[in-house]
Design an enzyme around this catalytic site. Structure first.
Site, PDB file in Angstrom:
ATOM      1  N   ASP A   1      40.707  20.903  -1.196  1.00  0.00           N
ATOM      2  CA  ASP A   1      39.743  21.855  -1.743  1.00  0.00           C
ATOM      3  C   ASP A   1      39.035  21.170  -2.921  1.00  0.00           C
ATOM      4  O   ASP A   1      39.512  20.153  -3.429  1.00  0.00           O
ATOM      5  CB  ASP A   1      40.486  23.113  -2.205  1.00  0.00           C
ATOM      6  CG  ASP A   1      39.573  24.100  -2.898  1.00  0.00           C
ATOM      7  OD1 ASP A   1      38.488  24.368  -2.378  1.00  0.00           O
ATOM      8  OD2 ASP A   1      39.954  24.583  -3.981  1.00  0.00           O
TER       9      ASP A   1
ATOM     10  N   ASP B   1      44.124  25.722  -4.387  1.00  0.00           N
ATOM     11  CA  ASP B   1      44.683  26.480  -5.510  1.00  0.00           C
ATOM     12  C   ASP B   1      44.230  27.923  -5.578  1.00  0.00           C
ATOM     13  O   ASP B   1      44.716  28.683  -6.403  1.00  0.00           O
ATOM     14  CB  ASP B   1      44.334  25.804  -6.844  1.00  0.00           C
ATOM     15  CG  ASP B   1      42.919  26.134  -7.290  1.00  0.00           C
ATOM     16  OD1 ASP B   1      42.007  26.157  -6.439  1.00  0.00           O
ATOM     17  OD2 ASP B   1      42.721  26.366  -8.496  1.00  0.00           O
TER      18      ASP B   1
ATOM     19  N   ASP C   1      42.108  29.732  -0.350  1.00  0.00           N
ATOM     20  CA  ASP C   1      42.761  28.591   0.295  1.00  0.00           C
ATOM     21  C   ASP C   1      44.046  28.991   1.017  1.00  0.00           C
ATOM     22  O   ASP C   1      44.579  28.217   1.816  1.00  0.00           O
ATOM     23  CB  ASP C   1      43.105  27.509  -0.743  1.00  0.00           C
ATOM     24  CG  ASP C   1      41.867  26.928  -1.410  1.00  0.00           C
ATOM     25  OD1 ASP C   1      40.874  26.714  -0.692  1.00  0.00           O
ATOM     26  OD2 ASP C   1      41.897  26.700  -2.630  1.00  0.00           O
TER      27      ASP C   1
END
Length: 614
Positions: free
Chosen positions: A309, A504, A508
């Site tokens: 990410d 995080d 996600d």
């Protein structure tokens, strides 16, 4: 293993040892029949406990090599090899005790975490200090953290500063110095002067409680490799019985069958795998990488694709001020002072970053008066009697009535915050969410340890993603991705091999759950991502993933080495016994040497030294 089981193991070892030694003493005085009785008495409790364990395992559908141990002791007693039976009883009970000891040794780092759970805290109550249970602490309570105390809940420093040892959580050897307002993770030890802590979470919702829950779940896990070993143990059991039967059939000597059985008792396949994987989990915890179970650790060892990410993972996740562009007589510090003072009234991430920047420069910020925030646009209010407006350029220009301003040139990855004082636009704060320090080195480290593909998956615009990742060693950059699109990306990459997803945020969590291994940034990540992930980084540093991957690969390699060597030596020993080269007593001693060797080899995982260790 429960405390009762540990005590039972000690008692069984003691009975078997006393029976063996006492019987040898009686035999040496010329009373072999009495010695047989003593040896049989020493074997009986061990055999009874073993049969009970076998029945319990079979009721759960588990078939293990404990059956071989029971067969070898029973056969030795039936055919008058009582000394061999006594040796097997001692070796089996001693091996079980050694295995439990090795697993406790392997869990050392995680057990240390569990043993540090505080039970109470000292709270300020109406000018007095009161000792309270953790469950009685509520957000907003003011707690006294004395020197040597462990922070019982997450909170912020309500003093000029604090010095905390966070090594049990993050692996950082050096104490951390936190300023007033600094975030304190529960489980940190106060190594400096006593300070006050303002609780921000209840004990059950705090960092340390979450870690403890993860550790407890990890300790109950069973890896695919361990389950595979269970299946192989059935094959090994059949092979053992077949060799023992053939030895008896062709030689006509039942003692050879007994010797074959004792050589196969117990099996390195069962001992080595769980000890090595648990040792690997413990070693990874030393570096601030909490692996939720032996299964995820084994999966980590096979990862070939990593998907990252962007916000909060590849980048710091908190906007930072790059420059202050002035368009008036005010200095950059004065513009930051007015903006930060007013932004104290806002919870927007950009506002919090502006306030943090002013606090880093030790600016004394007054309390704003009559703040009014327009969500997504900006905020207005009074600071020291001056009318302040800040936010997007269009919002601020609309507030001051100016028709035009020289907007500073910025890249796609940067944002600007306009600031006006008393009806005049005085400047801009240029901000950006920066890459984490050492990101390039982290990606290079992934390549060095064999990661073939590295991808970025972000919800940001393509231009922003390209601007942030320019020059980085990434195979693909996927932008403007919704949570379900991240899941599809993970699933498509899984068709080519095991995939690790690192993130995080709440968005996600689905992708973390879909990956072979999901990794959450635990220090500031959301509860949703930590819950969905298989691995949690306890320190807010992406590079901690590198030693975690190296430890996982090392632990799996050591487990396989132990299994191959142990099974190979056991088979050689069984063949030698079948051919009459080993007596039952010699076979039992040989097998115990093999068991000790594979357990000691499995414990090498505790000493894995990653090349990428911080």
């Amino acid at each position: 293993m429960s405390g009762f089981q540990d005590r039972l193991n000690v008692v069984l070892v003691a009975i078997a040892l006393v029976g063996l030694v006492l019987g040898l003493g009686i035999w040496a005085t010329g009373h072999p029949q009495l010695a047989d009785i003593v040896w049989t008495a020493g074997v009986a409790p061990v055999l009874a406990a073993l049969v009970f364990e076998i029945i319990r395992s079979l009721s759960k559908g588990d078939v293990g090599l404990d059956i071989v141990a029971a067969l070898s002791m029973s056969a030795a007693l039936v055919f008058g090899e009582t000394l061999a039976a006594a040796v097997v009883a001692l070796m089996y009970s001693g091996g079980t005790f050694l295995e439990s000891f090795a697993e406790r040794r392997a869990r050392r780092e995680m057990s240390d975490l569990l043993s540090r759970v505080p039970r109470s805290a000292t709270r300020h109550d109406n000018g007095a200090l009161v000792e309270v249970d953790l469950d009685d602490i509520a957000p907003g309570d003011l707690l006294l953290i004395r020197q040597g105390d462990i922070a019982p809940v997450d909170g912020t420093v309500e003093a000029d500063g604090a010095v905390l040892n966070q090594s049990a959580l993050t692996g950082e050897a050096m104490p951390a110095r936190l300023p007033r307002g600094g975030d304190v993770m529960s489980g940190s030890t106060n190594t400096g002067d006593a300070f006050d802590l303002r609780a921000t979470h209840r004990a059950t919702d705090s960092t340390y409680a979450g870690i403890v829950r993860l550790v407890e779940a990890a300790q109950k896990s069973k890896a695919p490799m361990v389950r595979l070993a269970d299946r192989y143990s059935l094959v090994f059991l059949v092979v053992t019985v077949a060799i023992a039967t053939a030895a008896w059939w062709f030689s006509g000597d039942p003692i050879r069958a007994v010797a074959v059985l004792v050589v196969a008792t117990p099996c390195p396949l069962i001992l080595a795998v769980p000890v090595a994987l648990v040792a690997g989990m413990s070693r990874a915890a030393h570096y601030g990488v909490l692996i939720k179970g032996a299964g995820p650790l084994e999966a980590m060892a096979r990862i070939r694709t990593v998907i990252l990410d962007k916000t909060g993972t590849l980048t710091d996740g908190r906007p930072r001020i790059l420059t202050v562009e002035t368009q008036s007589d005010l200095t950059a510090n004065e513009i930051l002072f007015y903006a930060a003072a007013l932004d104290q009234a806002s919870k927007h991430p950009v506002a919090q970053a502006i306030v943090a920047s002013a606090q880093d420069r030790e600016m004394g910020l007054p309390v704003p008066v009559d703040p009014v925030e327009t969500p997504g646009a900006g905020i207005t209010g009074l600071v020291d009697g001056h009318r302040i407006a800040l936010g997007g350029a269009d919002f601020v220009i609309g507030q001051v009535g100016s028709g035009h301003s020289d907007h500073p040139a910025t890249s796609e990855a940067e944002v600007t915050v306009a600031v006006a004082v008393d009806g005049q636009l005085v400047g801009y704060l240029v901000m950006a969410d920066m890459l984490r320090s050492g990101t390039g080195g982290f990606l290079a480290g992934l390549r060095r340890i064999g990661i073939a593909r590295i991808l970025l998956a972000t919800g940001d615009r393509q231009a922003v993603a390209d601007g942030v990742t320019e020059g980085l060693d990434l195979d693909e950059v996927h932008a403007q991705m919704a949570p379900d699109q991240k899941v599809r990306l993970v699933l498509s990459e899984r068709e080519h091999g095991p995939v690790m997803m690192v993130g995080d945020g709440v968005n996600d969590a689905p992708a973390l759950a879909a990956a072979n291994v999901g990794v959450a940034m635990g220090a500031r990540g959301t509860a949703a991502s930590a819950e969905a992930a298989d691995v949690v980084l306890l320190v807010d540093r992406l590079d901690r993933l590198l030693p975690g991957l190296e430890v996982a690969r090392g632990a799996r390699r050591i487990a396989l080495e132990s299994v191959i060597a142990g099974i190979g030596l056991s088979i050689i020993g069984m063949i030698a016994a079948a051919l009459g080269y080993l007596s039952p007593v010699e076979g039992a001693i040989l097998q115990e040497v093999i068991d000790v060797a594979v357990i000691l080899n499995a414990l090498r995982a505790l000493r894995i030294m990653p090349k990428c260790a911080p």
